[in-house]
Scaffold this motif. Structure first.
Motif, PDB file in Angstrom:
ATOM      1  N   PHE A   1     -11.036   0.407   4.607  1.00 28.85           N
ATOM      2  CA  PHE A   1     -10.112   0.728   5.687  1.00 28.85           C
ATOM      3  C   PHE A   1     -10.380  -0.253   6.826  1.00 28.85           C
ATOM      4  O   PHE A   1     -11.513  -0.405   7.262  1.00 28.85           O
ATOM      5  CB  PHE A   1     -10.331   2.153   6.191  1.00 28.85           C
ATOM      6  CG  PHE A   1      -9.848   3.223   5.262  1.00 28.85           C
ATOM      7  CD1 PHE A   1      -9.832   4.548   5.662  1.00 28.85           C
ATOM      8  CD2 PHE A   1      -9.402   2.930   3.983  1.00 28.85           C
ATOM      9  CE1 PHE A   1      -9.382   5.550   4.814  1.00 28.85           C
ATOM     10  CE2 PHE A   1      -8.959   3.918   3.123  1.00 28.85           C
ATOM     11  CZ  PHE A   1      -8.948   5.243   3.549  1.00 28.85           C
TER      12      PHE A   1
ATOM     13  N   LYS B   1      -5.093   7.405   4.087  1.00 30.73           N
ATOM     14  CA  LYS B   1      -4.054   6.639   4.770  1.00 30.73           C
ATOM     15  C   LYS B   1      -2.837   6.617   3.869  1.00 30.73           C
ATOM     16  O   LYS B   1      -2.973   6.540   2.648  1.00 30.73           O
ATOM     17  CB  LYS B   1      -4.527   5.207   5.066  1.00 30.73           C
ATOM     18  CG  LYS B   1      -5.651   5.118   6.068  1.00 30.73           C
ATOM     19  CD  LYS B   1      -5.953   3.692   6.422  1.00 30.73           C
ATOM     20  CE  LYS B   1      -7.138   3.604   7.389  1.00 30.73           C
ATOM     21  NZ  LYS B   1      -6.778   4.167   8.714  1.00 30.73           N
ATOM     22  N   TYR B   2      -1.658   6.671   4.491  1.00 26.45           N
ATOM     23  CA  TYR B   2      -0.411   6.667   3.745  1.00 26.45           C
ATOM     24  C   TYR B   2       0.577   5.686   4.373  1.00 26.45           C
ATOM     25  O   TYR B   2       0.614   5.512   5.594  1.00 26.45           O
ATOM     26  CB  TYR B   2       0.233   8.054   3.755  1.00 26.45           C
ATOM     27  CG  TYR B   2      -0.538   9.109   2.998  1.00 26.45           C
ATOM     28  CD1 TYR B   2      -1.453   9.926   3.657  1.00 26.45           C
ATOM     29  CD2 TYR B   2      -0.348   9.286   1.633  1.00 26.45           C
ATOM     30  CE1 TYR B   2      -2.170  10.894   2.969  1.00 26.45           C
ATOM     31  CE2 TYR B   2      -1.045  10.259   0.930  1.00 26.45           C
ATOM     32  CZ  TYR B   2      -1.959  11.058   1.599  1.00 26.45           C
ATOM     33  OH  TYR B   2      -2.661  12.017   0.910  1.00 26.45           O
ATOM     34  N   ALA B   3       1.397   5.103   3.517  1.00 24.48           N
ATOM     35  CA  ALA B   3       2.534   4.350   4.025  1.00 24.48           C
ATOM     36  C   ALA B   3       3.498   5.336   4.687  1.00 24.48           C
ATOM     37  O   ALA B   3       3.637   6.482   4.228  1.00 24.48           O
ATOM     38  CB  ALA B   3       3.232   3.626   2.883  1.00 24.48           C
ATOM     39  N   ASP B   4       4.158   4.888   5.727  1.00 23.07           N
ATOM     40  CA  ASP B   4       5.077   5.777   6.448  1.00 23.07           C
ATOM     41  C   ASP B   4       6.152   6.341   5.517  1.00 23.07           C
ATOM     42  O   ASP B   4       6.592   7.478   5.671  1.00 23.07           O
ATOM     43  CB  ASP B   4       5.738   5.031   7.601  1.00 23.07           C
ATOM     44  CG  ASP B   4       4.771   4.771   8.747  1.00 23.07           C
ATOM     45  OD1 ASP B   4       5.089   3.899   9.587  1.00 23.07           O
ATOM     46  OD2 ASP B   4       3.714   5.429   8.803  1.00 23.07           O
TER      47      ASP B   4
ATOM     48  N   LEU C   1       0.829  -1.200   0.000  1.00 20.13           N
ATOM     49  CA  LEU C   1       0.000   0.000   0.000  1.00 20.13           C
ATOM     50  C   LEU C   1       0.864   1.252   0.000  1.00 20.13           C
ATOM     51  O   LEU C   1       1.827   1.349   0.759  1.00 20.13           O
ATOM     52  CB  LEU C   1      -0.913   0.015   1.225  1.00 20.13           C
ATOM     53  CG  LEU C   1      -1.780   1.261   1.401  1.00 20.13           C
ATOM     54  CD1 LEU C   1      -2.849   1.332   0.313  1.00 20.13           C
ATOM     55  CD2 LEU C   1      -2.423   1.268   2.786  1.00 20.13           C
TER      56      LEU C   1
ATOM     57  N   GLY D   1      -6.256  -0.262  10.696  1.00 20.52           N
ATOM     58  CA  GLY D   1      -5.240   0.763  10.508  1.00 20.52           C
ATOM     59  C   GLY D   1      -4.669   0.811   9.105  1.00 20.52           C
ATOM     60  O   GLY D   1      -3.795   1.633   8.820  1.00 20.52           O
ATOM     61  N   GLY D   2      -5.135  -0.085   8.253  1.00 18.80           N
ATOM     62  CA  GLY D   2      -4.643  -0.107   6.884  1.00 18.80           C
ATOM     63  C   GLY D   2      -5.767  -0.128   5.881  1.00 18.80           C
ATOM     64  O   GLY D   2      -6.870   0.323   6.169  1.00 18.80           O
ATOM     65  N   TYR D   3      -5.484  -0.661   4.717  1.00 19.49           N
ATOM     66  CA  TYR D   3      -6.472  -0.753   3.639  1.00 19.49           C
ATOM     67  C   TYR D   3      -6.448  -2.175   3.112  1.00 19.49           C
ATOM     68  O   TYR D   3      -5.393  -2.697   2.765  1.00 19.49           O
ATOM     69  CB  TYR D   3      -6.115   0.234   2.531  1.00 19.49           C
ATOM     70  CG  TYR D   3      -6.938   0.108   1.274  1.00 19.49           C
ATOM     71  CD1 TYR D   3      -6.525  -0.710   0.225  1.00 19.49           C
ATOM     72  CD2 TYR D   3      -8.122   0.816   1.110  1.00 19.49           C
ATOM     73  CE1 TYR D   3      -7.270  -0.829  -0.934  1.00 19.49           C
ATOM     74  CE2 TYR D   3      -8.874   0.709  -0.055  1.00 19.49           C
ATOM     75  CZ  TYR D   3      -8.432  -0.109  -1.072  1.00 19.49           C
ATOM     76  OH  TYR D   3      -9.179  -0.224  -2.225  1.00 19.49           O
TER      77      TYR D   3
END
Length: 123
Positions: free
Chosen positions: A101, A58-61, A47, A104-106
């Motif tokens: 979602f 939501k974004y990857a770190d 992701l 905490g992710g997708y």
């Protein structure tokens, strides 16, 4: 039938920018959430960013502060603005529609993928 067509990839130098587009069918766009994934050679698809119909993201770190995901309901298109690109951003980028979602992710929809667009960042 869900149809997704990515575009906008290319070759760019480190520090540069690209904007990816994912043209979706009306049916795909009206699904709950959409997302960008990427897959580098020898690595699993991961992701990058996701956005739902309410505009939550939501974004990857690894891309926080550099990438921006957005969706345009007027032309059924998902975008990924990529700034300050790094060589490690090199990958094939895929669009996914209809996931959710969770945790905490997708969670991607299994049958809703585009064909991908190559992004290559040179050092």
């Amino acid at each position: 039938q869900v149809q997704l067509v990515e575009s906008g990839g290319g070759l760019v130098q480190a520090g540069g920018s690209l904007r990816l587009s994912c043209a979706a069918s009306a049916r795909a766009f009206k699904l709950n959430a959409m997302a960008w994934f990427r897959q580098a050679p020898g690595k699993q698809r991961a992701l990058v960013a996701a956005v739902d119909r309410a505009g939550r993201t939501k974004y990857a770190d690894s891309v926080k502060g550099r990438f921006i995901v957005s969706r345009d309901s007027n032309n059924y298109t998902l975008y990924l603005q990529m700034n300050t690109l790094k060589p490690e951003d090199t990958a094939v980028y895929y669009c996914n529609a209809g996931g959710a979602f969770a945790g905490g992710g997708y969670i991607p929809a299994s049958r809703s993928w585009g064909q991908g667009t190559q992004v290559t960042v040179s050092s």
